[in-house]
Design an enzyme around this catalytic site. Structure first.
Site, PDB file in Angstrom:
ATOM      1  N   GLU A 177      64.750   2.123  71.100  1.00  0.00           N
ATOM      2  CA  GLU A 177      64.459   1.462  69.815  1.00  0.00           C
ATOM      3  C   GLU A 177      63.216   0.578  69.901  1.00  0.00           C
ATOM      4  O   GLU A 177      63.280  -0.625  69.663  1.00  0.00           O
ATOM      5  CB  GLU A 177      65.657   0.576  69.410  1.00  0.00           C
ATOM      6  CG  GLU A 177      67.000   1.263  69.345  1.00  0.00           C
ATOM      7  CD  GLU A 177      68.164   0.279  69.202  1.00  0.00           C
ATOM      8  OE1 GLU A 177      67.975  -0.938  69.423  1.00  0.00           O
ATOM      9  OE2 GLU A 177      69.271   0.731  68.872  1.00  0.00           O
TER      10      GLU A 177
ATOM     11  N   GLY B  35      59.929  -1.364  68.900  1.00  0.00           N
ATOM     12  CA  GLY B  35      59.311  -1.876  67.678  1.00  0.00           C
ATOM     13  C   GLY B  35      57.898  -2.344  67.990  1.00  0.00           C
ATOM     14  O   GLY B  35      56.902  -1.683  67.703  1.00  0.00           O
TER      15      GLY B  35
ATOM     16  N   ARG C  67      54.144 -16.302  64.477  1.00  0.00           N
ATOM     17  CA  ARG C  67      54.363 -16.159  65.924  1.00  0.00           C
ATOM     18  C   ARG C  67      53.769 -17.299  66.759  1.00  0.00           C
ATOM     19  O   ARG C  67      54.407 -17.737  67.718  1.00  0.00           O
ATOM     20  CB  ARG C  67      53.835 -14.814  66.444  1.00  0.00           C
ATOM     21  CG  ARG C  67      54.624 -13.596  65.924  1.00  0.00           C
ATOM     22  CD  ARG C  67      54.324 -12.339  66.738  1.00  0.00           C
ATOM     23  NE  ARG C  67      54.907 -12.404  68.058  1.00  0.00           N
ATOM     24  CZ  ARG C  67      54.289 -12.768  69.148  1.00  0.00           C
ATOM     25  NH1 ARG C  67      53.025 -13.060  69.130  1.00  0.00           N
ATOM     26  NH2 ARG C  67      54.944 -12.825  70.293  1.00  0.00           N
TER      27      ARG C  67
ATOM     28  N   CYS D 298      50.553 -27.462  54.968  1.00  0.00           N
ATOM     29  CA  CYS D 298      50.758 -28.865  55.337  1.00  0.00           C
ATOM     30  C   CYS D 298      51.790 -29.006  56.447  1.00  0.00           C
ATOM     31  O   CYS D 298      52.907 -29.473  56.229  1.00  0.00           O
ATOM     32  CB  CYS D 298      51.188 -29.653  54.107  1.00  0.00           C
ATOM     33  SG  CYS D 298      50.068 -29.376  52.746  1.00  0.00           S
TER      34      CYS D 298
HETATM   35  C1  LIG Z   1      64.362  -6.391  67.696  1.00  0.00           C
HETATM   36  C2  LIG Z   1      65.152  -5.233  68.183  1.00  0.00           C
HETATM   37  C3  LIG Z   1      64.509  -4.091  68.662  1.00  0.00           C
HETATM   38  C4  LIG Z   1      63.009  -3.988  68.800  1.00  0.00           C
HETATM   39  O1  LIG Z   1      62.510  -4.848  69.756  1.00  0.00           O
HETATM   40  P1  LIG Z   1      60.961  -4.736  70.202  1.00  0.00           P
HETATM   41  O2  LIG Z   1      60.803  -5.807  71.191  1.00  0.00           O
HETATM   42  O3  LIG Z   1      60.158  -4.945  68.978  1.00  0.00           O
HETATM   43  O4  LIG Z   1      60.774  -3.370  70.775  1.00  0.00           O
HETATM   44  C5  LIG Z   1      65.295  -3.019  69.044  1.00  0.00           C
HETATM   45  N1  LIG Z   1      66.651  -3.068  68.961  1.00  0.00           N
HETATM   46  C6  LIG Z   1      67.298  -4.159  68.514  1.00  0.00           C
HETATM   47  C7  LIG Z   1      68.774  -4.142  68.454  1.00  0.00           C
HETATM   48  C8  LIG Z   1      66.577  -5.273  68.115  1.00  0.00           C
HETATM   49  O5  LIG Z   1      67.234  -6.359  67.693  1.00  0.00           O
END
Ligand SMILES: *Cc1c(COP(=O)(O)O)cnc(C)c1O
Length: 417
Positions: A273, A275, A312, A343
């Site tokens: 997964e 991101g 961030r 602000c």
């Molecule tokens: C945030 C998250 C991701 C993605 O994390 P990255 O660091 O962006 O790759 C994948 N799985 C779950 C369950 C998450 O909470």
């Protein structure tokens, strides 16, 4: 960041200069490279070709439907954490049977929506959630496909706010309770056990935590097998880091190789997964210097982007390179804090940056494709900015800049009494 490079003295994204984008769409503005996004996803997918697998993009990193659609067209799966993300993925053409639903706080209506959509799997994070899901599925006369998200108690060695795999984090079922929870799941008539999941954190820059987590998951897999519970997939979550400053995270292919080696020929579907690793380096935040406020003690460059556009830096102590769009300048080199108009003292995009600046200069805040726009807010009543994808020589607006009237949509005055 090869899709972001200087050409004829101007910072370009693929074949379009950021100066052109600023004049066409204004600033602040998020700009993404289609090629960078697609090639990152494809790198994961190709590295996994010898293994039954599904690369589920973690939608929360950047949920614009233009981006989700590009990934859906490549055949991506999606990791979602809310019904809002479910709707985005479906709208973008994502396939329900490639969606996994993560998150510690799924509401009943979210479970119903995901069951109705026929998602591939619910990654269940607690006993109470499991029992609730069984009940919701019962009412709908359905079977809910489930993985249990276990907490493998490994230290991802990342910022504490994005470490999720330690036993004192709120995420997942404690390892020592995993077997008992699977036993319970097996007795629930509307739960269909599919797999096991974990996700140990984000911006992880070494392989060891991933290998350790997978080894713990494999141990559980064996124990479950002894009990007659067979699983169809392992979901290792996301978390592979990117280079912001001087981090040296493993390459995507090396990360996959390490996982495959640790899997040691297990014939099981592997889900990941990612991101950040797909979109993080694929985007920049384009901003303009409004004012320079210089003194003996400190120099501030006040730009038109702010913490509401990119949180961030203050939330995670995140460091983003800040580059001039027009490379050449006669301006004197100084150390600046690059700050926004909000602000709050926490409103900075970068501190102590050696830059040559003049009013009106365009700057690119780099590696902001992940957890940039998705974490943006309207704080200080600032409209959220426009989002652009560049593909070759073309720039496409994938989200309009919000207008002032958008800010007050849904708000009402009280009746006079
Ligand atoms: C945030 C998250 C991701 C993605 O994390 P990255 O660091 O962006 O790759 C994948 N799985 C779950 C369950 C998450 O909470």
């Amino acid at each position: 960041m090869s899709e972001f490079h200087y050409k004829d003295g101007l910072l370009n994204v693929e074949g379009v200069s950021l100066a052109e984008i600023a004049s066409q769409f204004g600033t602040p503005c998020y700009v993404y490279s289609r090629k960078a996004i697609e090639s990152a996803w494809l790198e994961f997918d190709r590295a996994l070709q010898s293994q039954k697998h599904l690369v589920c993009y973690a939608v929360k990193a950047n949920s614009n439907i233009g981006i989700l659609n590009l990934l859906a067209r490549l055949g991506a799966g999606f990791d979602i954490v809310s019904v809002g993300e479910l709707e985005r993925v479906l709208r973008a053409g994502g396939k329900p049977d490639k969606i996994v639903f993560s998150g510690v706080g799924k509401r009943k209506d979210e479970m119903q929506a995901a069951l109705k959509a026929n998602v591939k799997c619910f990654n269940v994070e607690s006993v109470n959630e499991l029992v609730r899901l069984n009940g919701v599925a019962d009412k709908m006369q359905r079977q809910a496909p489930v993985s249990l998200r276990v907490n493998p108690d490994v230290d991802a060695k990342t910022h504490p706010y994005i470490a999720t795999g330690l036993k004192d984090n709120k995420f997942g079922i404690a390892s020592e309770n995993a077997i008992a929870t699977y036993k319970l799941a097996a007795t629930l008539p509307h739960i269909s056990i599919q797999g096991i999941a974990c996700h140990i954190g984000s911006q992880i820059t070494t392989l060891t935590p991933f290998k350790d987590a997978l080894l713990k998951v494999l141990t559980l897999l064996e124990q479950l097998k002894q009990l007659g519970v067979t699983l169809r997939h392992i979901d290792l979550g996301g978390g592979l880091g990117i280079c912001y400053q001087n981090e040296a995270p493993p390459a995507r292919a090396a990360y996959i190789q390490a996982i495959i080696a640790t899997l040691n020929n297990k014939n099981i579907e592997l889900i990941i997964e990612p991101g950040r690793s797909i979109v993080g380096n694929a985007g920049i935040l384009l901003t303009k210097v409004e004012y320079l406020n210089e003194s003996a003690d400190r120099n501030f460059a006040i730009v038109d982007a702010a913490m509401n556009d990119l949180i961030r830096p203050v939330l995670y102590n995140g460091w983003h390179a800040i580059k001039r769009v027009v490379k050449a300048t006669n301006a004197e080199e100084r150390v600046y804090d690059v700050v926004g108009p909000v602000c709050e003292t926490g409103d900075f995009l970068g501190k102590n940056r050696l830059l040559r600046l003049t009013h009106g200069d365009l700057l690119a805040v780099c590696a902001t494709g992940a957890y940039g726009f998705t974490m943006a807010s309207n704080y200080n009543s600032r409209p959220r900015v426009v989002e652009i994808i560049v593909a070759g020589k073309h720039a496409y607006e994938i989200r309009k800049r919000e207008r002032i009237e958008d800010l007050m949509t849904g708000e009402n005055l009280l009746p006079e009494s």
